[in-house]
Motif scaffolding. Sequence first.
Motif, PDB file in Angstrom:
ATOM      1  N   ILE A  37       0.847  -1.194   0.000  1.00 17.88           N
ATOM      2  CA  ILE A  37       0.000   0.000   0.000  1.00 17.88           C
ATOM      3  C   ILE A  37       0.881   1.241   0.000  1.00 17.88           C
ATOM      4  N   LEU A  38       0.504   2.174  -0.842  1.00 21.00           N
ATOM      5  CA  LEU A  38       1.135   3.495  -0.869  1.00 21.00           C
ATOM      6  C   LEU A  38       0.084   4.447  -0.302  1.00 21.00           C
ATOM      7  N   PRO A  39       0.204   4.807   0.982  1.00 23.82           N
ATOM      8  CA  PRO A  39      -0.863   5.559   1.649  1.00 23.82           C
ATOM      9  C   PRO A  39      -0.825   7.054   1.332  1.00 23.82           C
ATOM     10  N   GLN A  40      -1.886   7.728   1.719  1.00 26.27           N
ATOM     11  CA  GLN A  40      -1.980   9.173   1.515  1.00 26.27           C
ATOM     12  C   GLN A  40      -0.928   9.904   2.342  1.00 26.27           C
ATOM     13  N   ASP A  41      -0.748   9.485   3.578  1.00 29.66           N
ATOM     14  CA  ASP A  41       0.235  10.125   4.453  1.00 29.66           C
ATOM     15  C   ASP A  41       1.487   9.264   4.486  1.00 29.66           C
ATOM     16  N   PRO A  42       2.580   9.747   3.893  1.00 28.90           N
ATOM     17  CA  PRO A  42       3.805   8.948   3.852  1.00 28.90           C
ATOM     18  C   PRO A  42       4.371   8.723   5.261  1.00 28.90           C
ATOM     19  N   VAL A  43       4.751   7.479   5.529  1.00 28.82           N
ATOM     20  CA  VAL A  43       5.250   7.108   6.844  1.00 28.82           C
ATOM     21  C   VAL A  43       6.751   6.867   6.777  1.00 28.82           C
ATOM     22  N   LEU A  44       7.512   7.657   7.535  1.00 25.06           N
ATOM     23  CA  LEU A  44       8.951   7.467   7.666  1.00 25.06           C
ATOM     24  C   LEU A  44       9.295   7.429   9.148  1.00 25.06           C
ATOM     25  N   PHE A  45      10.426   6.811   9.453  1.00 23.60           N
ATOM     26  CA  PHE A  45      10.872   6.674  10.831  1.00 23.60           C
ATOM     27  C   PHE A  45      12.209   7.375  11.014  1.00 23.60           C
ATOM     28  N   ASN A  52      14.848   3.173   6.194  1.00 24.86           N
ATOM     29  CA  ASN A  52      13.469   3.475   5.817  1.00 24.86           C
ATOM     30  C   ASN A  52      13.055   2.751   4.544  1.00 24.86           C
ATOM     31  N   LEU A  53      13.994   2.567   3.638  1.00 27.44           N
ATOM     32  CA  LEU A  53      13.695   1.847   2.400  1.00 27.44           C
ATOM     33  C   LEU A  53      13.637   0.340   2.621  1.00 27.44           C
ATOM     34  N   ASP A  54      14.562  -0.154   3.428  1.00 26.66           N
ATOM     35  CA  ASP A  54      14.763  -1.593   3.565  1.00 26.66           C
ATOM     36  C   ASP A  54      14.953  -1.955   5.037  1.00 26.66           C
ATOM     37  N   PRO A  55      13.876  -1.893   5.834  1.00 28.58           N
ATOM     38  CA  PRO A  55      14.016  -2.096   7.284  1.00 28.58           C
ATOM     39  C   PRO A  55      14.533  -3.477   7.680  1.00 28.58           C
ATOM     40  N   PHE A  56      14.353  -4.482   6.819  1.00 24.61           N
ATOM     41  CA  PHE A  56      14.799  -5.835   7.155  1.00 24.61           C
ATOM     42  C   PHE A  56      16.119  -6.197   6.489  1.00 24.61           C
ATOM     43  N   ASP A  57      16.768  -5.185   5.897  1.00 24.50           N
ATOM     44  CA  ASP A  57      18.088  -5.374   5.292  1.00 24.50           C
ATOM     45  C   ASP A  57      18.096  -6.535   4.297  1.00 24.50           C
ATOM     46  N   THR A  58      17.136  -6.488   3.372  1.00 25.41           N
ATOM     47  CA  THR A  58      16.941  -7.559   2.402  1.00 25.41           C
ATOM     48  C   THR A  58      17.686  -7.311   1.098  1.00 25.41           C
ATOM     49  N   TYR A  59      17.847  -6.044   0.713  1.00 24.24           N
ATOM     50  CA  TYR A  59      18.347  -5.708  -0.613  1.00 24.24           C
ATOM     51  C   TYR A  59      19.754  -5.127  -0.560  1.00 24.24           C
ATOM     52  N   ASP A  60      20.502  -5.329  -1.644  1.00 22.34           N
ATOM     53  CA  ASP A  60      21.842  -4.756  -1.718  1.00 22.34           C
ATOM     54  C   ASP A  60      21.753  -3.303  -2.201  1.00 22.34           C
ATOM     55  N   ASP A  61      22.866  -2.587  -2.070  1.00 24.47           N
ATOM     56  CA  ASP A  61      22.881  -1.161  -2.421  1.00 24.47           C
ATOM     57  C   ASP A  61      22.496  -0.885  -3.877  1.00 24.47           C
ATOM     58  N   GLY A  89      14.776  12.699   9.767  1.00 21.16           N
ATOM     59  CA  GLY A  89      14.325  13.129  11.087  1.00 21.16           C
ATOM     60  C   GLY A  89      13.055  12.406  11.483  1.00 21.16           C
ATOM     61  N   GLU A  90      12.569  12.687  12.676  1.00 21.27           N
ATOM     62  CA  GLU A  90      11.323  12.087  13.160  1.00 21.27           C
ATOM     63  C   GLU A  90      10.213  12.301  12.146  1.00 21.27           C
ATOM     64  N   GLY A  91       9.652  11.213  11.626  1.00 16.90           N
ATOM     65  CA  GLY A  91       8.594  11.306  10.628  1.00 16.90           C
ATOM     66  C   GLY A  91       9.074  11.855   9.292  1.00 16.90           C
ATOM     67  N   GLY A  92      10.391  11.915   9.096  1.00 17.78           N
ATOM     68  CA  GLY A  92      10.928  12.450   7.842  1.00 17.78           C
ATOM     69  C   GLY A  92      10.806  13.954   7.753  1.00 17.78           C
ATOM     70  N   GLN A  93      10.846  14.636   8.904  1.00 20.65           N
ATOM     71  CA  GLN A  93      10.590  16.075   8.958  1.00 20.65           C
ATOM     72  C   GLN A  93      11.576  16.899   8.138  1.00 20.65           C
ATOM     73  N   ASN A  94      12.764  16.350   7.853  1.00 20.92           N
ATOM     74  CA  ASN A  94      13.734  17.107   7.058  1.00 20.92           C
ATOM     75  C   ASN A  94      13.592  16.842   5.557  1.00 20.92           C
ATOM     76  N   LEU A  95      12.514  16.172   5.169  1.00 19.26           N
ATOM     77  CA  LEU A  95      12.178  15.968   3.766  1.00 19.26           C
ATOM     78  C   LEU A  95      10.836  16.631   3.485  1.00 19.26           C
ATOM     79  N   SER A  96      10.631  17.063   2.255  1.00 13.21           N
ATOM     80  CA  SER A  96       9.324  17.628   1.896  1.00 13.21           C
ATOM     81  C   SER A  96       8.292  16.500   1.844  1.00 13.21           C
ATOM     82  N   VAL A  97       7.018  16.856   1.835  1.00 15.75           N
ATOM     83  CA  VAL A  97       5.959  15.844   1.747  1.00 15.75           C
ATOM     84  C   VAL A  97       6.127  15.038   0.468  1.00 15.75           C
ATOM     85  N   GLY A  98       6.455  15.717  -0.630  1.00 17.70           N
ATOM     86  CA  GLY A  98       6.664  15.025  -1.897  1.00 17.70           C
ATOM     87  C   GLY A  98       7.819  14.049  -1.827  1.00 17.70           C
ATOM     88  N   GLN A  99       8.930  14.464  -1.206  1.00 11.57           N
ATOM     89  CA  GLN A  99      10.080  13.567  -1.073  1.00 11.57           C
ATOM     90  C   GLN A  99       9.745  12.367  -0.198  1.00 11.57           C
TER      91      GLN A  99
END
Length: 197
Positions: A37-45, A52-61, A89-99
């Motif tokens: 699901i790609l939700p309306q409100d983007p969720v970042l930690f 944030n992209l790969d929380p389970f460390d599944t993919y290579d660089d 940052g918390e909730g991705g605060q240092n990125l724009s909503v689009g980013q």
Amino acid sequence: MTVSLFRLIEALSGSIIIDGTNVNDIGLHDLRSRITILPQDPVLFSGSLRMNLDPFDTYDDPTLWRALEHAHLKAFVQGTQTGLQYQCGEGGQNLSVGQRQLVCLARSLLRKTRILVLDEATAAVDMETDDLIQATIRSQFTDCTVLTIAHRLNTIMDYDRIMVLANGEIKELDTPAALLEDKNSMFYSMAKDANLV
């Protein structure tokens, strides 16, 4: 619809059948791991972009960089001093909503499940970011079923089928062309209000 699809609430009656399989016959973990699901409100930690992209460390660089490229974020990440280790940052605060939404899109590209749900995924972003997201979905998810919940009708005019829901009931279900031919249809009325016809 999304609540039912992910079985957040179990249905009292009826069924959802995907590729001949009733979703009630699948374990919750298996079901939810096969739908993105790609939700309306983007969720970042708080943490690195890589986490944030790969929380389970599944993919290579290289795989992560490909996802960032398809999500139109590669140039931004390369422009940071720390690359994939860039600290969100918390909730991705240092990125724009689009980013933030593009990071979620990159996460979806990595998972590449057969079913992608867009829950008003572009409602909070500007039209330019909306266009980037739509272009990526059209090019990278061609072999997937894409369910889009949308109020911006221009983003779904080329979809295979449109379902118009009102008060939890299906009111119309057909191709966009067929619904637009019927000047009495709800979809035609909505498209007219959006200056699309």
